[in-house]
Motif scaffolding. Structure first.
Motif, short mmCIF file in Angstrom:
data_model
loop_
_atom_site.label_atom_id
_atom_site.label_comp_id
_atom_site.label_asym_id
_atom_site.label_seq_id
_atom_site.Cartn_x
_atom_site.Cartn_y
_atom_site.Cartn_z
N VAL A 51 0.92 10.62 1.36
CA VAL A 51 0.42 9.94 2.57
C VAL A 51 -0.21 8.60 2.24
O VAL A 51 -0.17 7.67 3.05
N VAL A 52 -0.79 8.48 1.06
CA VAL A 52 -1.32 7.18 0.64
C VAL A 52 -0.18 6.17 0.52
O VAL A 52 -0.26 5.05 1.04
N ALA A 53 0.89 6.57 -0.14
CA ALA A 53 2.04 5.68 -0.31
C ALA A 53 2.66 5.31 1.04
O ALA A 53 3.05 4.15 1.26
N ARG A 54 2.75 6.28 1.93
CA ARG A 54 3.37 6.02 3.24
C ARG A 54 2.49 5.12 4.11
O ARG A 54 3.00 4.28 4.84
N GLN A 55 1.18 5.30 4.04
CA GLN A 55 0.30 4.39 4.77
C GLN A 55 0.44 2.96 4.23
O GLN A 55 0.52 2.00 5.01
N LYS A 56 0.47 2.85 2.94
CA LYS A 56 0.60 1.54 2.30
C LYS A 56 1.92 0.89 2.72
O LYS A 56 1.95 -0.30 3.09
N ALA A 57 3.00 1.65 2.70
CA ALA A 57 4.31 1.11 3.07
C ALA A 57 4.36 0.69 4.53
O ALA A 57 5.05 -0.26 4.89
N ALA A 58 3.62 1.41 5.39
CA ALA A 58 3.61 1.09 6.82
C ALA A 58 2.75 -0.11 7.14
O ALA A 58 2.82 -0.65 8.25
N GLY A 59 1.90 -0.53 6.20
CA GLY A 59 1.06 -1.70 6.42
C GLY A 59 -0.32 -1.39 6.94
O GLY A 59 -0.97 -2.24 7.56
N ILE A 60 -0.82 -0.19 6.68
CA ILE A 60 -2.17 0.18 7.10
C ILE A 60 -3.19 -0.51 6.19
O ILE A 60 -3.10 -0.42 4.97
N LYS A 367 5.85 5.10 13.74
CA LYS A 367 4.81 4.66 14.66
C LYS A 367 3.80 3.75 13.94
O LYS A 367 3.38 2.72 14.48
N LEU A 368 3.41 4.13 12.73
CA LEU A 368 2.45 3.31 11.99
C LEU A 368 3.06 1.97 11.59
O LEU A 368 2.37 0.94 11.55
N LYS A 369 4.35 1.97 11.28
CA LYS A 369 5.03 0.70 10.99
C LYS A 369 5.04 -0.20 12.22
O LYS A 369 4.81 -1.42 12.13
#
Length: 389
Positions: A51-60, A367-369
């Motif tokens: 989830v850290v990697a996915r947040q980072k990739a989404a631009g959070i 959605k986060l992206k």
């Protein structure tokens, strides 16, 4: 608390989807079953890293561990505090009581889930046992998100009021006495998060959602008195933590339902303004509350408070178009009157309880992206960088 002078920052409310293996282990542990502790540790490591990697990739910009290490946003508390046993008998919310087919749909959709309405109750004086679990949570997050991963990091913890209404009182002489005890003991966890250097988010759906749940039979005026009592307990528990190091999340309940009996934002806004937090995170993408900026227009927005509006809905598999997100952000900036005091977010979490995720995991990341893309569009317009073409 991080702000930006050249763009709209992005964050979310806290919980993110868990994988199936971790969900199963958390639910089984909550039920008291024997589990492979080494496997649970391994799955938590894998899930937090993911989830850290996915947040980072989404631009959070302002991220966390996705609450991967908890079975629910507040129902994990009996794992860390003594005094809880038995089973609470939480009232059926008015949405569900008047629409019983929703209950049938809910049970079919989420057949195996963490405890929600049947969490333990307080049957003795509640005491926080030790800080090992919260320290382990923070340590794992720090290993998975080394310095520089996010512009800022946060961690969540439940308000005394939402614990009191979910893990019900069967010991104290009054609701107020139970609140005071919870405020005293939860302070240990709040302080541990603060001392670790993380922004603390207090999750307080009790300030709005409980109007249709625990306090559905109160008059409007009596509910507002109860809301004020709960807000006071939060401020008391957070005394000594600088306001710029914590934010307060308020919502009307993270479920797909009519929400016809929700308390209007305008009714509770004067109470919310009593918070000692540096920011308020409030639902505004929820179709029942998308108009609530009008309440802020009427009341005005405090000069020393950041608004973290929900511009992404958290119970629907629709992926909001970035232009829709941008419009919502710009509307929030208009009512605050300061683009630097708005941080774009989601309405609520996407993994509020293990086994009860309304939105498919792969859709959450889309959605986060879109949240990031919408924030970029809004930033270009708010800072005058948008091309004339």
């Amino acid at each position: 608390m991080l702000t930006s002078s050249d763009r709209i920052l992005t964050t979310h409310v806290g919980s993110l989807p868990r994988n199936g293996s971790l969900t199963d282990l958390l639910i089984r542990r909550e039920a008291g079953e024997a589990i492979d502790k080494a496997l649970l540790t391994s799955e938590m490591d894998r899930a937090v890293s993911d989830v850290v990697a996915r947040q980072k990739a989404a631009g959070i910009d302002i991220g966390n561990d996705g609450e991967q290490q908890r079975v629910g946003f507040q129902t994990y508390i009996p794992e860390r505090m003594s005094g809880f046993a038995g089973e609470s008998k939480r009232k059926v919310g008015k949405d569900f009581a008047e629409t019983p087919e929703l209950i049938d749909q809910f049970l079919r959709r989420f057949p195996k889930r963490g405890k929600i309405s049947n969490a333990p109750q307080a049957q003795a004086d509640v005491k926080y046992q030790d800080l090992s679990q919260i320290k382990d949570e923070i340590g794992r997050f720090r290993r998975c998100a080394p310095a520089g991963t996010f512009a800022e990091e946060f961690a969540t913890a439940p308000s005394p009021g939402i614990v009191a209404t979910t893990l019900q009182n069967a010991f104290y002489d009054s609701h107020e006495a139970y609140l005071d005890a919870l405020a005293r003991e939860l302070r240990h966890e709040y302080r541990a998060i603060h001392d670790a250097g993380l922004i603390l988010q207090i999750d307080a759906p009790d300030l709005a959602m409980e109007r249709t749940m625990t306090f559905q039979d109160l008059s409007d005026s009596d509910f507002l008195k109860m809301c004020e009592l709960h807000l006071h307990a939060i401020n008391k528990a957070l005394d000594g933590i600088p306001r710029d190091r914590w934010r307060l999340h308020v919502c009307w309940g993270n479920w797909d339902g009519p929400h016809e009996y929700d308390v209007p934002l305008g009714s509770i806004l004067p109470i919310l303004y009593q918070t000692q937090a540096g920011a308020l995170t409030i639902e505004f993408a929820n179709p029942r509350h998308a108009h609530e900026y009008e309440a802020i227009k009427r009341a005005g927005w405090p000069k020393d408070l950041i608004l973290i509006p929900g511009v992404i809905e958290s119970t629907s598999n629709f992926v909001e178009h970035p232009e829709v997100v941008a419009r919502r952000i710009i509307e929030a900036v208009a009512v605050v009157g300061d683009r630097e005091r708005v941080i774009a977010s989601t309405d609520c979490g996407f993994g509020t309880f293990a086994g009860r995720e309304w939105v498919a995991g792969s859709v959450v990341w889309k959605k986060l992206k879109s949240l990031r893309e919408g924030a970029d569009i809004a930033s270009a317009r708010l800072w005058g960088r948008e091309s004339a073409a």
